[in-house]
Design a protein around this motif. Structure first.
Motif, mmCIF file in Angstrom:
data_model
loop_
_atom_site.group_PDB
_atom_site.id
_atom_site.type_symbol
_atom_site.label_atom_id
_atom_site.label_comp_id
_atom_site.label_asym_id
_atom_site.label_seq_id
_atom_site.Cartn_x
_atom_site.Cartn_y
_atom_site.Cartn_z
ATOM 1 N N GLY A 92 0.817 -1.219 0.000
ATOM 2 C CA GLY A 92 0.000 0.000 0.000
ATOM 3 C C GLY A 92 0.846 1.262 0.000
ATOM 4 O O GLY A 92 0.491 2.260 -0.630
ATOM 5 N N GLU A 93 1.964 1.219 0.703
ATOM 6 C CA GLU A 93 2.862 2.386 0.695
ATOM 7 C C GLU A 93 3.396 2.620 -0.717
ATOM 8 O O GLU A 93 3.496 3.765 -1.175
ATOM 9 N N TRP B 114 2.638 5.923 -3.234
ATOM 10 C CA TRP B 114 3.691 6.599 -4.022
ATOM 11 C C TRP B 114 3.317 6.540 -5.509
ATOM 12 O O TRP B 114 3.414 7.535 -6.225
ATOM 13 N N GLY B 115 2.855 5.387 -5.941
ATOM 14 C CA GLY B 115 2.522 5.195 -7.358
ATOM 15 C C GLY B 115 1.347 6.064 -7.807
ATOM 16 O O GLY B 115 1.340 6.588 -8.931
ATOM 17 N N MET B 116 0.355 6.246 -6.924
ATOM 18 C CA MET B 116 -0.787 7.101 -7.312
ATOM 19 C C MET B 116 -0.326 8.542 -7.461
ATOM 20 O O MET B 116 -0.731 9.247 -8.392
ATOM 21 N N ASP B 117 0.530 8.970 -6.532
ATOM 22 C CA ASP B 117 1.063 10.330 -6.606
ATOM 23 C C ASP B 117 1.860 10.501 -7.906
ATOM 24 O O ASP B 117 1.744 11.526 -8.591
ATOM 25 N N GLY C 196 0.178 10.160 6.106
ATOM 26 C CA GLY C 196 1.519 9.721 6.524
ATOM 27 C C GLY C 196 2.277 8.914 5.480
ATOM 28 O O GLY C 196 3.338 8.362 5.796
ATOM 29 N N TYR C 197 1.744 8.829 4.244
ATOM 30 C CA TYR C 197 2.483 8.077 3.224
ATOM 31 C C TYR C 197 3.693 8.887 2.766
ATOM 32 O O TYR C 197 3.609 10.107 2.616
ATOM 33 N N ARG C 198 4.794 8.187 2.507
ATOM 34 C CA ARG C 198 6.004 8.855 2.014
ATOM 35 C C ARG C 198 5.936 8.940 0.506
ATOM 36 O O ARG C 198 5.870 7.921 -0.184
#
Ligand code: GLY
Length: 344
Positions: free
Chosen positions: A251-252, A256-259, A287-289
């Motif tokens: 999910g993390e 990142w991939g959606m961003d 809180g996702y990096r």
């Protein structure tokens, strides 16, 4: 009685059942597969006579685990009308479903997902499989469960990290057009993060039903189902570069991939920049990096191309104009590389 929603995925009827307690989750199952984490979790509710307990983790998502379950089915004398159950995260539900699709060319299947990721994604929609030859999920079938039994009580024992991993897929459904999911993740962030019962139940139900409606139109992913891969081309490549070493959860990587996918869309003039910023802010607030270090952009692009070779086709990126407006488009490597660079 659980609240039940009846769907039909291709030729397969599939009921999505929402339970308010763990008591009846295992009713009617002839054999159940667990992993070492989920077997103790359900000790109070299920001690099935016929069962397998796989070691936990992706490393055991292989044909030998399938063989182990098929052997139990055979020695227990199960027939085609018997019911095979799988209680666990995505690895367990994918494998139980794969075995059920093979046993006597298909027996009854009930899935009991225990992670948020499995509830809103893996267990719903019939993708089954194992890893093989170094590739994830490369061998498998489409075989939706007769019933998916969802009990959000199971989510209370998840680690924060595992919960957030599933939450990225929930947020993805909000981006794709699940309106109530979007409202809840935007407006109820503290309650979502605290797994507050009423918010969690509604969030999971809406996310699951959204996915089911997409799959109902396109079980075999010839059209709209591919939108569910928003962010996943970037995420899978990143995970491959990191060698699935646990640095990032799935999910993390998807966050990142959606961003990255929305940034790519802005570069192409497809995505409304305000929409990209709104999503970036939301993902950051959870809180996702979204900026990573220690990864070479060329390696991420290389991993995407390797994946493309395997599928012998062009990668079509899932892009968005704005919320709920999604499209697929091939993109020039140079732009993809720049977009990866910007996320590192
Ligand atoms: N996880 C994406 C899908 O089920 O199609």
């Amino acid at each position: 009685m659980p609240e039940t929603f009846a769907f039909r995925f291709g030729e397969f009827p599939s009921n999505l059942c929402f339970y308010t307690s763990g008591e009846d989750l295992f009713a009617g199952l002839d054999v159940v597969s667990f992993d070492q984490n989920t077997f103790p979790l359900f000790a109070k509710y299920a001690q099935p006579q016929h069962r397998v307990v796989w070691p936990a983790g992706e490393a055991h998502k292989d044909l030998s685990s399938i063989e182990q379950l098929l052997e139990v089915c055979l020695s227990a004398g199960l027939g085609r009308d018997s019911t095979l159950g799988g209680a666990g995260g995505g690895v367990v539900t994918d494998m139980a479903a794969f075995a059920a699709s093979l046993y006597m060319r298909g027996c009854r299947l009930v899935l009991i997902p225990t992670t948020l990721l499995a509830m809103v994604d893996a267990a719903v929609g019939g993708k089954t499989g194992v890893d093989f030859g170094g590739y994830k999920n490369i061998v498998g079938t489409f075989y939706p469960a007769n019933e998916v039994r969802i009990w959000t009580g199971a989510l209370k024992s998840l680690s924060e990290r595992e919960y957030l991993s599933g939450l990225a897929e929930v947020i993805k459904h909000g981006l794709l057009g699940a309106n109530r999911v979007w409202d809840l993740v935007k407006e109820q962030r503290p309650a979502v993060l605290a797994r507050q019962n009423s918010v969690l139940d509604e969030l999971v139900r809406e996310a699951v039903l959204f996915k089911a409606r997409v799959v109902e139109k396109d079980l075999r992913e010839v059209g709209e189902r591919a939108f569910l891969n928003l962010g996943h081309t970037f995420a899978h490549a990143l995970e491959a570069v990191l060698n699935f070493d646990g640095t990032l959860s799935h999910g993390e990587a998807v966050a990142w991939g959606m961003d990255r996918a929305l940034s790519l869309g802005v570069r192409l003039g497809v995505t409304d920049p305000q929409w990209k910023d709104e999503v970036h802010e939301l993902l950051t607030a959870y809180g996702y990096r979204l900026r990573l270090d220690g990864v070479l952009p060329e390696e991420v692009l290389g991993a995407m191309k390797n994946d493309k070779k395997k599928k012998s086709g062009t990668v079509r990126f899932v892009l968005q104009k704005s919320r709920g407006e999604t499209l697929l488009q091939p993109v020039d490597d140079k732009l993809v590389l720049k977009t990866i660079q910007e996320g590192l």
